[in-house]
Design an enzyme around this catalytic site. Structure first.
Site, short mmCIF file in Angstrom:
data_model
loop_
_atom_site.label_atom_id
_atom_site.label_comp_id
_atom_site.label_asym_id
_atom_site.label_seq_id
_atom_site.Cartn_x
_atom_site.Cartn_y
_atom_site.Cartn_z
CG ASP A 132 -5.10 4.34 1.31
OD1 ASP A 132 -6.23 4.72 0.95
OD2 ASP A 132 -4.78 4.22 2.51
CB THR A 148 -11.11 4.28 12.13
OG1 THR A 148 -9.86 4.53 11.51
CG2 THR A 148 -11.77 3.09 11.49
CG ASP A 204 -11.89 17.26 -6.71
OD1 ASP A 204 -12.75 18.05 -7.12
OD2 ASP A 204 -10.72 17.60 -6.43
NE ARG A 234 1.61 1.77 13.37
CZ ARG A 234 0.73 2.55 13.99
NH1 ARG A 234 1.16 3.45 14.87
NH2 ARG A 234 -0.56 2.44 13.74
CE LYS A 254 -8.11 6.63 3.70
NZ LYS A 254 -6.68 6.25 3.71
CE LYS A 279 -2.49 1.62 3.70
NZ LYS A 279 -2.49 3.10 3.82
O1 C5P Z 1 0.73 0.25 11.25
P1 C5P Z 1 -0.71 -0.15 11.06
O2 C5P Z 1 -0.88 -1.64 10.84
O3 C5P Z 1 -1.59 0.40 12.14
O4 C5P Z 1 -1.10 0.56 9.68
C1 C5P Z 1 -2.40 0.54 9.21
C2 C5P Z 1 -2.47 1.26 7.90
O5 C5P Z 1 -3.84 1.34 7.50
C3 C5P Z 1 -1.96 2.70 7.91
O6 C5P Z 1 -1.43 2.98 6.61
C4 C5P Z 1 -3.20 3.51 8.17
O7 C5P Z 1 -3.11 4.81 7.64
C5 C5P Z 1 -4.25 2.70 7.40
N1 C5P Z 1 -5.61 2.87 7.87
C6 C5P Z 1 -6.01 2.65 9.18
N2 C5P Z 1 -7.31 2.82 9.55
C7 C5P Z 1 -8.21 3.22 8.65
C8 C5P Z 1 -7.85 3.45 7.33
C9 C5P Z 1 -6.52 3.27 6.97
O8 C5P Z 1 -5.20 2.26 10.01
N3 C5P Z 1 -9.47 3.35 9.02
#
Ligand code: C5P
Length: 236
Positions: free
Chosen positions: A62, A126, A67, A217, A64, A35
């Site tokens: 990603d 979220t 527009d 992460r 998003k 991603k």
């Molecule tokens: O590090 P982690 O596993 O928390 O990363 C989750 C990824 O998903 C990040 O790129 C974050 O921006 C994205 N994301 C999220 N929650 C959402 C939409 C996207 O954590 N509702």
């Protein structure tokens, strides 16, 4: 991307092309896609997508989009030319915007001989709760608003949605079976939650009906990212 495949999408939340490519090289054999979000795309430009695609790996762009329909359609067309496999748009952009995005994905792919990318709708971020929605003039609770926007996305013909793993069970009940669910908020049982508040393990999310797992992460900051990804895959 077909369903009989590795569902792990690694979120490349890093600020440079070089660090992203180092992760891609290490992880490509054990994950399904990468991603590219706003930070990396703004820092490294479309070249990062080309460089990942050159390795043969799939890309989830990603950005998003939100527009007017014509502008989103053109952005989707440009993403198809970059040969991404998935991309995101905001469902709150409305039915006409979503329809324009889906049509553009299909037509641009046809013109360029590519497989159309999966256009994914983002519903309520979220980071929003019901008070935040009220503040911007939406008098519904988050769950109802997610369902409303998800149904609108299906009506527009989108092939998938980004949602919290805890929303999948409910959304599976109200949406057509072909709709794919892409879920962040995934944490292996032995991982830190970081700033994620409501998480499921990879196995739990797949059992709930996730099609794809976005994981950042727990893989990218692990002492051995490849071993971490392989362990997640083995757990599914
Ligand atoms: O590090 P982690 O596993 O928390 O990363 C989750 C990824 O998903 C990040 O790129 C974050 O921006 C994205 N994301 C999220 N929650 C959402 C939409 C996207 O954590 N509702």
């Amino acid at each position: 991307m077909s369903q009989s495949r590795n569902p792990i999408i690694v979120a490349l939340d890093v600020p440079h092309l070089e660090s992203a490519l180092a992760l891609v090289q290490q992880l490509a054999p054990v994950v399904g896609a990468f991603k590219v979000g706003k930070e990396l795309f703004v820092a490294a430009g479309p070249d990062i997508v080309r460089r990942i695609r050159d390795t043969g790996a799939s890309v989830f762009l990603d950005l998003k989009f939100h527009d007017i329909p014509n502008t989103v359609a053109k952005a989707v067309e440009a993403a198809v030319r970059l040969d991404v496999q998935m991309l995101t748009i905001h469902t709150s952009g409305g039915l006409a915007m979503m329809q324009a995005a889906q049509k553009s994905a299909e037509e641009a792919a046809l013109r360029t001989g590519k497989i159309p990318p999966l256009v994914l709708g983002v519903t309520v971020l979220t980071s929003f709760n019901t008070n935040d929605l009220a503040e911007v003039g939406v008098p519904h609770d988050v769950g109802n608003q997610v369902e409303r926007l998800a149904s609108l996305a299906a009506k527009a013909g989108l092939g998938g949605l980004v949602c919290s793993p805890l929303e999948i069970t409910r959304l599976r009940q109200i949406l057509p079976a072909h709709v794919q669910f892409v879920t962040p908020g995934i944490r292996p049982a032995d991982s830190k939650a970081d700033d994620q508040k409501r998480t499921l393990t990879p196995k739990e999310a797949m059992t709930a009906g996730a099609s794809w797992l976005v994981i950042g992460r727990p893989i990218c900051t692990a002492p051995n990212p490849r071993a971490a990804a392989a362990a997640i895959l083995a757990s599914l």
